[in-house]
Design a protein around this motif. Structure first.
Motif, mmCIF file in Angstrom:
data_model
loop_
_atom_site.group_PDB
_atom_site.id
_atom_site.type_symbol
_atom_site.label_atom_id
_atom_site.label_comp_id
_atom_site.label_asym_id
_atom_site.label_seq_id
_atom_site.Cartn_x
_atom_site.Cartn_y
_atom_site.Cartn_z
ATOM 1 N N LEU A 52 -41.516 82.101 64.157
ATOM 2 C CA LEU A 52 -41.340 80.932 63.471
ATOM 3 C C LEU A 52 -42.091 79.561 64.331
ATOM 4 O O LEU A 52 -42.037 78.520 63.652
ATOM 5 C CB LEU A 52 -39.766 80.285 63.217
ATOM 6 N N TYR A 53 -42.482 79.851 65.381
ATOM 7 C CA TYR A 53 -43.207 79.159 66.339
ATOM 8 C C TYR A 53 -44.090 79.996 67.204
ATOM 9 O O TYR A 53 -44.193 81.135 67.062
ATOM 10 C CB TYR A 53 -42.358 78.270 67.208
ATOM 11 N N ILE A 54 -44.942 79.305 67.906
ATOM 12 C CA ILE A 54 -45.802 80.067 69.046
ATOM 13 C C ILE A 54 -45.541 79.639 70.413
ATOM 14 O O ILE A 54 -45.457 78.310 70.591
ATOM 15 C CB ILE A 54 -47.471 79.699 68.550
ATOM 16 N N ASP A 55 -45.301 80.658 71.135
ATOM 17 C CA ASP A 55 -45.098 80.296 72.312
ATOM 18 C C ASP A 55 -46.374 80.362 73.287
ATOM 19 O O ASP A 55 -47.021 81.394 73.581
ATOM 20 C CB ASP A 55 -44.335 81.363 73.136
ATOM 21 N N MET A 56 -47.043 78.963 73.562
ATOM 22 C CA MET A 56 -48.188 79.138 74.309
ATOM 23 C C MET A 56 -48.103 79.719 75.858
ATOM 24 O O MET A 56 -49.189 80.265 76.204
ATOM 25 C CB MET A 56 -48.831 77.620 74.370
ATOM 26 N N ASP A 57 -47.217 79.731 76.396
ATOM 27 C CA ASP A 57 -47.125 80.389 77.689
ATOM 28 C C ASP A 57 -47.311 81.788 77.541
ATOM 29 O O ASP A 57 -47.788 82.339 78.622
ATOM 30 C CB ASP A 57 -45.558 80.148 78.079
ATOM 31 N N SER A 58 -46.987 82.476 76.430
ATOM 32 C CA SER A 58 -47.110 83.818 76.216
ATOM 33 C C SER A 58 -48.616 84.153 76.293
ATOM 34 O O SER A 58 -49.060 85.247 76.050
ATOM 35 C CB SER A 58 -46.523 84.386 75.130
ATOM 36 N N PHE A 59 -49.671 83.072 76.147
ATOM 37 C CA PHE A 59 -51.219 83.577 75.998
ATOM 38 C C PHE A 59 -51.571 84.052 77.364
ATOM 39 O O PHE A 59 -52.578 84.633 77.449
ATOM 40 C CB PHE A 59 -51.975 82.302 75.976
ATOM 41 N N ALA A 60 -50.894 83.682 78.645
ATOM 42 C CA ALA A 60 -51.221 84.221 79.715
ATOM 43 C C ALA A 60 -50.954 85.483 79.747
ATOM 44 O O ALA A 60 -49.751 86.310 79.537
ATOM 45 C CB ALA A 60 -50.292 83.407 80.755
ATOM 46 N N PRO A 61 -51.950 86.387 80.473
ATOM 47 C CA PRO A 61 -51.835 87.905 80.482
ATOM 48 C C PRO A 61 -50.737 88.306 81.351
ATOM 49 O O PRO A 61 -50.020 89.587 81.022
ATOM 50 C CB PRO A 61 -53.248 88.263 81.032
ATOM 51 N N ASP A 62 -50.129 87.547 82.432
ATOM 52 C CA ASP A 62 -49.097 87.918 83.434
ATOM 53 C C ASP A 62 -47.702 87.444 82.714
ATOM 54 O O ASP A 62 -46.719 87.487 83.397
ATOM 55 C CB ASP A 62 -49.288 87.244 84.655
ATOM 56 N N HIS A 63 -47.632 87.193 81.559
ATOM 57 C CA HIS A 63 -46.256 86.796 80.801
ATOM 58 C C HIS A 63 -45.871 88.039 80.556
ATOM 59 O O HIS A 63 -46.424 88.929 80.214
ATOM 60 C CB HIS A 63 -46.641 85.934 79.420
ATOM 61 N N HIS A 64 -44.280 87.915 80.602
ATOM 62 C CA HIS A 64 -43.471 89.099 80.469
ATOM 63 C C HIS A 64 -43.568 89.690 79.074
ATOM 64 O O HIS A 64 -43.279 90.694 78.847
ATOM 65 C CB HIS A 64 -42.044 88.549 80.826
ATOM 66 N N ASN A 65 -44.136 88.808 78.230
ATOM 67 C CA ASN A 65 -44.101 89.252 76.836
ATOM 68 C C ASN A 65 -45.468 88.896 76.104
ATOM 69 O O ASN A 65 -45.399 87.728 75.361
ATOM 70 C CB ASN A 65 -43.066 89.195 75.959
ATOM 71 N N PRO A 66 -46.760 89.309 76.780
ATOM 72 C CA PRO A 66 -47.847 88.304 76.356
ATOM 73 C C PRO A 66 -48.116 88.470 74.746
ATOM 74 O O PRO A 66 -48.028 89.711 74.294
ATOM 75 C CB PRO A 66 -49.201 89.021 77.147
ATOM 76 N N MET A 67 -48.847 87.652 74.184
ATOM 77 C CA MET A 67 -49.227 87.584 72.821
ATOM 78 C C MET A 67 -50.797 87.923 72.714
ATOM 79 O O MET A 67 -51.472 87.650 73.535
ATOM 80 C CB MET A 67 -49.140 86.146 72.152
ATOM 81 N N SER A 68 -51.092 88.822 71.543
ATOM 82 C CA SER A 68 -52.258 88.838 71.390
ATOM 83 C C SER A 68 -53.113 87.754 70.691
ATOM 84 O O SER A 68 -52.454 86.734 70.163
ATOM 85 C CB SER A 68 -52.580 90.397 70.549
ATOM 86 N N VAL A 69 -54.308 87.575 70.810
ATOM 87 C CA VAL A 69 -55.204 86.696 70.249
ATOM 88 C C VAL A 69 -55.012 86.721 68.532
ATOM 89 O O VAL A 69 -54.871 85.822 68.063
ATOM 90 C CB VAL A 69 -56.539 86.796 70.581
#
Length: 278
Positions: A52-69
């Protein structure tokens, strides 16, 4: 992945909710979704509430749950005013590589809501929140607020976070306590800033979720007013946690900002042991 111009053009006009942790991020997300339809995408049955929203912090590859492009582009283009949250500083790079044109487009188009909460209230809430994984959160409260985060004492990082976002372009600061206590005028102010008319649907505040089961049921039907799942419980009041020394310590590092934000009229609060009068 090469991001095309058509994919970037499909991104709506984002609303970035920039906040320090434990400052009302999800309440603000849900308030916008409830009163401004263009911000509220339709969930598919059993789709994650996090979509329902986008977590921009998850754009980082070292995030605990990274988002794909691919996922980011899909979520950014599914409704006219996608909501993006971040706890990072505006000076953080967020991500490079494939995400670079996406992040650039976001910041070129976005309006920013800087949601702030009294830093003294942030501290005990943050300690409780971090206890599952951070050994520093199992020390005394006085030790916890003197521990460092990103190279800064925690009160100083709170102050840095607020000031950094306030100085960015197209940024509107809103206090968490006003969202709760003065919801109607806050909605009018948000509508004027965002260029949208709030629905003023009653009750004005989003209805909280009572259980994890309710969260699953809401996902099943693809409809929910809240993105917050019930968590660790209510944190203590700051005045029950701060010692006299803690008051002076916090005031030295971030007291000026408390005054600027309207939480205190002056520095006298740091010289007493009393709870606030209101």
């Amino acid at each position: 992945m090469t991001v095309s111009k058509a994919q970037l053009d499909a991104i709506g006009r984002p609303i970035i909710i920039a906040s320090h942790q434990r400052s009302g991020t999800h309440l603000t997300i849900d308030l916008l979704r409830k009163h401004f339809p263009d911000t509220n995408p339709k969930l598919k049955p059993l789709e994650s509430l996090h979509h329902l929203y986008i977590d921009m912090d998850s754009f980082a590859p070292d995030h605990h749950n990274p988002m794909s492009v691919e996922t980011a582009l899909r979520l950014l283009s599914r409704n006219p005013r996608p909501i993006i949250k971040t706890h990072a500083l505006p000076t953080d790079s967020f991500a490079g590589g494939d995400f670079e044109p996406v992040v650039k487009t976001i910041f070129e188009r976005a309006q920013i809501l800087n949601v702030v909460r009294d830093g003294r209230s942030v501290m005990p809430s943050l300690q409780l929140f971090e206890q599952p994984w951070n050994p520093d959160a199992h020390t005394s409260f006085s030790e916890f607020i003197r521990s460092e985060y990103e190279g800064l004492e925690r009160p100083k990082y709170w102050e840095r976070h607020v000031r950094s976002w306030q100085s960015t372009d197209r940024c509107f600061t809103v206090r968490f306590d006003r969202i709760i206590k003065d919801t109607e005028p806050v909605l009018i102010e948000l509508g004027e800033f965002l260029g949208m008319t709030p629905t003023m649907k009653k009750p004005l505040l989003p209805v909280a979720m009572k259980s994890h089961y309710e969260g699953w049921l809401r996902r099943l039907i693809g409809s929910t007013e809240t993105t917050t799942i019930p968590g660790a419980g209510k944190s203590p009041k700051w005045w029950d946690k701060f010692t006299d020394e803690d008051r002076v310590y916090f005031d030295d590092l971030a007291g000026d900002l408390l005054i600027e934000l309207g939480y205190e009229p002056d520095h006298a609060w740091a010289q007493t042991s009393e709870a606030p009068s209101a």
